[in-house]
Write an enzyme that holds these catalytic residues in place. Sequence first.
Site, PDB file in Angstrom:
ATOM      1  N   ASP A   1     123.373  35.899  35.661  1.00 29.68           N
ATOM      2  CA  ASP A   1     122.439  35.061  36.409  1.00 29.68           C
ATOM      3  C   ASP A   1     121.340  35.925  37.014  1.00 29.68           C
ATOM      4  OD1 ASP A   1     123.962  32.845  35.797  1.00 29.68           O
ATOM      5  OD2 ASP A   1     125.188  33.030  37.612  1.00 29.68           O
TER       6      ASP A   1
ATOM      7  N   HIS B   1     121.003  35.045  29.929  1.00 30.63           N
ATOM      8  CA  HIS B   1     121.232  34.153  31.069  1.00 30.63           C
ATOM      9  C   HIS B   1     122.590  33.459  31.007  1.00 30.63           C
ATOM     10  CE1 HIS B   1     120.144  32.216  34.675  1.00 30.63           C
ATOM     11  NE2 HIS B   1     118.840  32.135  34.469  1.00 30.63           N
TER      12      HIS B   1
END
Length: 521
Positions: free
Chosen positions: A498, A494
């Site tokens: 995204d 992450h």
Amino acid sequence: MAHCLRISGARLRFISSSSLTSRFPYIRGLDAIHEKLLFEEDHALKHKKAMSGVIDKRTSHHHQISSLWNRETSWGHARCFGDHLEGNCLLPRNALSSRQISSTTVSLHQEIGMPSLSPTMTQGNIAKWRKREGDQVAPGDVLCEIETDKATLEMEAMEEGFLAKILCGDGSKDIPVGQPIAIVVESEEEIAEFKDYKVAAGGASSSSPPKKEAALKEEAPKDESAKSSSNQSAPELPKSEQTVSANDRVFASPAARKIAEENNVSLTNLQGSGTAVAPQKPSEKPIQSLDFTDIPNTQIRRITAQRLLLSKQTIPHYYLTVDTQVDSLLALRSKLNNLQEASSGKRISINDFVLKAAAMALRKVPECNSSWNDDYIRQFHNVNISVAVQTDFGLLVPVVRDADKKGLAAIADDVKTLADKAKKNSLKPTDYEGGTFTVSNLGGPFGVKQFCAIINPPQACILAVGTTDKRVVRDLDGGFTTSTYMSVTLSCDHRVVDGAIGARWLGAFKSYIEDPVTLIL
């Protein structure tokens, strides 16, 4: 005849340098300094009271010899006699993996250290020696097989010589990078000089154990016998005193002590009515012994475990799963394999389509072809797909390079070649370094429907591929039909990718899989 200074303990003496001058022609030019040192030695014997001053003067001459040696000689890594003294001889500064003079002889030799064969390697194992002690070696000869954190690689000789001593034999494990594993000398006559050569703790070489340790070993039995004699001579205490000392003090109030004393009652034999008695432990039954086998971990498995643990602890994983319809892919694969068989080519698997589709999707969404650094995100221009391969040695991930530029047949050839190398534990560093994205397929070979894979650092994504299965679905006419689906799960870092970017990559991958003709355009 020229002589050379040798320091042994607190005494100064001289040895003949004929062997040195014959071996090193540059030393012959230092005869004048040697003669001067010899003169000072004779002078020192006549004036013992001035010995300390003579030693200081000889030390300065030693530095002069070192300076001349630095300017006049150059051989491998050992270019000079430094200021370092070990045992009773002069040693070069670079004592590890360099030519040097041993602690018991003036013969030069080379210590071969454990090499660093991969970027993550800190230690290695010796699987097998190809050369034996006494064998002659030449540049390019394979000395031994080194087991690294990735594969088993061959270590080659860099210079001519003879393998005088093997310091770490077959099966030696957890050898730090740089630690000496063998000794190479120039001539066959020098082999015998290294028969008892050993490497002390920390990698320093030695030919005999320290005298202090030997003295401690001799004194240890004496100390033990002294302790035993003192224990035997100690008088035994009376039983009453032993009981009191065992029970230690008796806790009682002053009033209770006074009443007990007046009635001639011993407090040690009394038990308070308000005192809880400690329950007796139930008799422990012996546990039935378990039957088991301890399987030693290979270097590859241990390093893999460390990297996977680091990945789960430091990388914020999240997972995205989609179902892809593969009926068109299966039909195209059948046609292509007919052509491959006709041309004696290798068959194309579903996994080859997956690799090609993943590579093409990375070209469309390059954010997933990246890695995290604290100060920046590195986005790669090469699309190198790592393929997870299960072997008897552990999990390996060889790399199909530039998969986006290769056809399905070329990818199939690369995967089969790399898989064979991995199963034989013969991968080279160029076979497994430089991957930018990983594919792990447990569906085809094992029938796993869906799973979440752990990211292979420093990469940012890994695709977990499940098996194909038929499902009943609605057709365009409102009826029902069967169709084949395959589930895939993308694990993302992450910090780099995204959620929306990961979903966009999966959308591109799904479109290539469901319309596979676009893969060969």
